[in-house]
Write a protein that holds these residues in place. Structure first.
Motif, PDB file in Angstrom:
ATOM      1  N   PRO A   1     -14.425  65.195  58.874  1.00  0.00           N
ATOM      2  CA  PRO A   1     -12.959  65.220  58.880  1.00  0.00           C
ATOM      3  C   PRO A   1     -12.321  63.926  59.350  1.00  0.00           C
TER       4      PRO A   1
ATOM      5  N   ASP B   1      -8.928  58.940  47.280  1.00  0.00           N
ATOM      6  CA  ASP B   1      -9.545  60.139  46.705  1.00  0.00           C
ATOM      7  C   ASP B   1     -10.894  60.419  47.356  1.00  0.00           C
TER       8      ASP B   1
ATOM      9  N   SER C   1     -10.463  61.692  50.921  1.00  0.00           N
ATOM     10  CA  SER C   1     -10.046  63.095  50.933  1.00  0.00           C
ATOM     11  C   SER C   1     -11.228  64.014  50.681  1.00  0.00           C
ATOM     12  N   TYR C   2     -12.065  63.631  49.702  1.00  0.00           N
ATOM     13  CA  TYR C   2     -13.249  64.434  49.380  1.00  0.00           C
ATOM     14  C   TYR C   2     -14.199  64.498  50.578  1.00  0.00           C
TER      15      TYR C   2
ATOM     16  N   ARG D   1     -13.632  64.037  53.722  1.00  0.00           N
ATOM     17  CA  ARG D   1     -13.075  64.785  54.851  1.00  0.00           C
ATOM     18  C   ARG D   1     -13.160  66.294  54.620  1.00  0.00           C
ATOM     19  N   ARG D   2     -13.105  66.693  53.353  1.00  0.00           N
ATOM     20  CA  ARG D   2     -13.214  68.119  53.043  1.00  0.00           C
ATOM     21  C   ARG D   2     -14.638  68.619  53.191  1.00  0.00           C
ATOM     22  N   VAL D   3     -15.609  67.819  52.742  1.00  0.00           N
ATOM     23  CA  VAL D   3     -16.971  68.346  52.623  1.00  0.00           C
ATOM     24  C   VAL D   3     -17.941  67.854  53.691  1.00  0.00           C
ATOM     25  N   ARG D   4     -17.605  66.772  54.421  1.00  0.00           N
ATOM     26  CA  ARG D   4     -18.623  66.217  55.319  1.00  0.00           C
ATOM     27  C   ARG D   4     -18.100  65.822  56.696  1.00  0.00           C
TER      28      ARG D   4
END
Length: 255
Positions: A223, A212, A215-216, A218-221
């Protein structure tokens, strides 16, 4: 809250373990102080062992600011690191072999660092500690959507566990054990009945939590960010807490 009759049996007798160290990297940091104890069902200490080591290197000022031990004091009062590490491994190994659950808050930090220290000093390491109870994993699982930090100080306050003198190995270890007892009793109906099943469940939960977080991130900071979820020992990568849980200007849990 659950009644005494529903309290899980593993809360009745728990070992507790904490290290204070020279840094956050588990492969290169050294033990400065350590504590192992055994708690009764009421959270009082039944047995305890404590150590101060001369780590053989300079203790960075930033680490001293956290746990209060200077290089000079460690050299004067500390015992040779090899002897200290050997004794910690022996005490923990004896408790684990007897089936006593060992509580460690953010277990991969302490157990991984101890593993590398043991290898450094020619001590046969603990390679698969079990059973282990990690209040950080339990808190993330059982109170998943609570906002804010999940440091030992925060989680202890949430459960009404006193924590005076944080970042002392003995104080932190005992507080973590009492937090584990509080969580075990509060969430008895939601946790596995046996400590062996609980150990296995935490291993799975740690992997889920890492996925989790990865995934977070990679989305916000980043990849390509990778979060390691091996538990209760993590030997491939840094085992410190996720950056989002480290208070600004402080070292991660376990130091």
């Amino acid at each position: 809250m659950n009644t005494a009759e529903t309290n899980p049996s593993w809360t009745d007798r728990l070992a507790v373990f904490d290290l204070e160290t020279t840094g956050i990297e588990v492969e290169t940091s050294r033990v400065v102080t350590a504590f192992v104890g055994v708690l009764r069902a009421d959270g009082s200490l039944d047995q305890s062992w404590s150590w101060m080591a001369d780590p053989g290197i300079e203790i960075p000022a930033r680490a001293t600011e956290v746990h209060g031990v200077t290089t000079e004091r460690a050299r004067l009062e500390g015992r040779p690191a090899a002897a200290v590490v050997g004794e910690i491994v022996a005490v923990l190994g004896s408790l684990l072999d007897a089936g006593v659950p060992v509580v460690a808050y953010n277990a991969p930090y302490d157990f991984s660092l101890l593993h590398f220290e043991a290898q450094r000093h020619g001590v046969p390491p603990i390679t698969d500690p079990s059973p282990v109870v990690d209040p950080l994993i339990l808190d993330r699982r059982l109170d998943k959507y609570r906002k804010g930090k999940r440091t030992l100080e925060v989680v202890a306050a949430l459960h009404g566990v006193p924590l005076d003198g944080a970042h002392d190995a003995g104080v932190d270890a005992v507080a973590a054990g009492r937090v584990a007892q509080a969580i075990g009793r509060l969430y008895a109906a939601e946790l596995p009945a046996s400590v062996g099943e609980l150990h296995d469940a935490q291993r799975a939960w740690s992997l889920e939590q890492a996925a989790d977080f990865q995934s977070y991130m990679r989305r916000v900071r980043d990849p390509e960010f990778v979060a390691e979820g091996d538990w209760p020992i993590r030997l491939g990568r840094e085992a410190a807490p996720a950056p989002s849980e480290v208070p600004a200007g402080q070292l991660p849990i376990g130091i």
